[in-house]
Design a protein around this motif. Sequence first.
Motif, short mmCIF file in Angstrom:
data_model
loop_
_atom_site.label_atom_id
_atom_site.label_comp_id
_atom_site.label_asym_id
_atom_site.label_seq_id
_atom_site.Cartn_x
_atom_site.Cartn_y
_atom_site.Cartn_z
N ARG A 1 -44.86 -24.36 -41.60
CA ARG A 1 -46.15 -23.69 -41.78
C ARG A 1 -46.95 -23.86 -40.50
O ARG A 1 -46.99 -24.95 -39.90
CB ARG A 1 -46.91 -24.27 -42.96
N THR A 2 -47.63 -22.80 -40.06
CA THR A 2 -48.39 -22.87 -38.82
C THR A 2 -49.36 -21.68 -38.72
O THR A 2 -49.18 -20.67 -39.41
CB THR A 2 -47.44 -22.86 -37.60
N ARG A 3 -50.36 -21.83 -37.87
CA ARG A 3 -51.22 -20.71 -37.47
C ARG A 3 -50.82 -20.15 -36.11
O ARG A 3 -51.51 -19.30 -35.55
CB ARG A 3 -52.68 -21.16 -37.44
N ALA A 4 -49.71 -20.60 -35.58
CA ALA A 4 -49.29 -20.21 -34.24
C ALA A 4 -49.07 -18.70 -34.15
O ALA A 4 -48.57 -18.06 -35.08
CB ALA A 4 -48.01 -20.94 -33.86
N THR A 5 -49.43 -18.15 -33.00
CA THR A 5 -49.15 -16.75 -32.72
C THR A 5 -47.96 -16.58 -31.79
O THR A 5 -47.49 -15.46 -31.57
CB THR A 5 -50.37 -16.07 -32.10
N ALA A 6 -47.49 -17.70 -31.24
CA ALA A 6 -46.32 -17.67 -30.34
C ALA A 6 -45.46 -18.89 -30.63
O ALA A 6 -45.97 -20.00 -30.85
CB ALA A 6 -46.76 -17.66 -28.88
N GLY B 1 -52.43 -14.80 -36.74
CA GLY B 1 -53.06 -16.09 -36.51
C GLY B 1 -53.43 -16.85 -37.76
O GLY B 1 -53.94 -17.97 -37.67
N ARG B 2 -53.16 -16.31 -38.92
CA ARG B 2 -53.47 -17.00 -40.18
C ARG B 2 -52.42 -18.07 -40.47
O ARG B 2 -51.34 -18.10 -39.86
CB ARG B 2 -53.51 -16.01 -41.32
N ALA B 3 -52.72 -18.93 -41.44
CA ALA B 3 -51.73 -19.89 -41.92
C ALA B 3 -50.60 -19.11 -42.61
O ALA B 3 -50.85 -18.21 -43.42
CB ALA B 3 -52.36 -20.88 -42.88
N LYS B 4 -49.36 -19.46 -42.29
CA LYS B 4 -48.21 -18.70 -42.79
C LYS B 4 -46.97 -19.58 -42.74
O LYS B 4 -46.93 -20.58 -42.03
CB LYS B 4 -47.99 -17.45 -41.92
N THR C 1 -45.00 -24.42 -30.00
CA THR C 1 -45.87 -23.43 -30.61
C THR C 1 -47.26 -23.55 -30.01
O THR C 1 -47.59 -24.58 -29.40
CB THR C 1 -45.95 -23.65 -32.14
N ASP C 2 -48.10 -22.52 -30.19
CA ASP C 2 -49.46 -22.60 -29.67
C ASP C 2 -50.46 -23.04 -30.73
O ASP C 2 -51.66 -22.85 -30.59
CB ASP C 2 -49.88 -21.26 -29.04
N ALA C 3 -49.93 -23.65 -31.82
CA ALA C 3 -50.75 -24.28 -32.85
C ALA C 3 -49.86 -25.29 -33.56
O ALA C 3 -48.62 -25.17 -33.53
CB ALA C 3 -51.30 -23.25 -33.83
#
Length: 391
Positions: free
Chosen positions: A61-66, A135-138, A157-159
């Motif tokens: 689970r992450t908010r990362a976009t990359a 960018g949401r939690a996913k 990751t970027d988050a």
Amino acid sequence: MDTPWTTTPLTAELLRGALDLERTAHGLLPHRLPARARAQYTDPQLAMAESQPSGVRLVFRTRATAVQLDTLPTKRVYVGAPPRPDGVYDLLVDGEPAGQATAAGGNTLTIDMTTGSFESRTGPACTVRFDGLPGRAKVVEIWLPHNETTELVALRTDAPVEPVPADPSRPVWLHHGSSISHGSDAASPTTTWPALAASLGRAELVNLGLSGSALLDPFTARAMRDTPADLISVKIGINLVNLDAMRLRAFSPAVHGFLDTLRDGHPTTPLLVISPILCPIHEDTPGPGAPDLSTLGTGQLRFRATGDPAERAFGKLTVGVIRDELARIVERRAAEDPHLHYLDGRALYGESDAAELPLPDGLHPDAATHRLMGERFARLVFGDGGAFVGA
């Protein structure tokens, strides 16, 4: 501006579908057989098959976009055959397809099918990158190439990233079979027939499809016995014919022994025995199977059966003989085991399908046929009245 990467240690909590993880000089190598099983038979073919991570995926689970994943793949090269495409990494976001990538480079394993020899050459690690994620939690899943041994080197990751607990509403489905179950000639790891069936049936797949190695090996049965599972299936037959591995006298007790071992660890788990799909070259002709060397260099390797149909009288196996015997064994055992079921593989791919979607190399289904088989399995086994309903 440079991306502020966060590096997350690669641990078992982030991986699903592997039975063992080996720490290597480069990182983490997922295995689909445990170390004890691997030690009992060190054949290069088996080692290659079980280390190819069919059904193995990173889940977090992450908010990362990359996302960046450094890997060290091992590419296969067959002498005299066209180059194989790079293995595919499938990205899912909240269970939906969200991208694909490949990794160039890595190690190389050269295989000479005329001699059975293997030659290894080392190469550099690669980076697989996915950008533009929401960018949401996913929940992010990265399914590793089903047909390419893959060492995991680093995850960036970027988050921040956190593990995702298994969903208790999704049963764990443990499946064993041959290269067809492994995913040979499927388009990508989420489109092998077991992966498709698991997705449609809302099950967590542990895929022990082992190319060339579905041989009723006791160590595979013990590995399955010791693996937690809510649903179990075993697809038996084609490799025994391909390799001319045993006669009917040895086959029947070996099936009983394999099933007995599974029942030692899973006494009441729904257990489905699946016979071979239609295989025209081996329906009535025994093995061994062999590559048709006349097709090397043509762009399409094909296989042929080299046995004599008359040898069935002396106990040689064909897929037809195996279907009849499996049906008999399951019928007999089911009288005392109400959770044991049988599926004729021709219900997944039969004569009418072969006319429309012939097996390109004589043995393995193409991408369209994997989809057909996955959808049919989901309907017949996970659907109303199926062996896995109500488990």
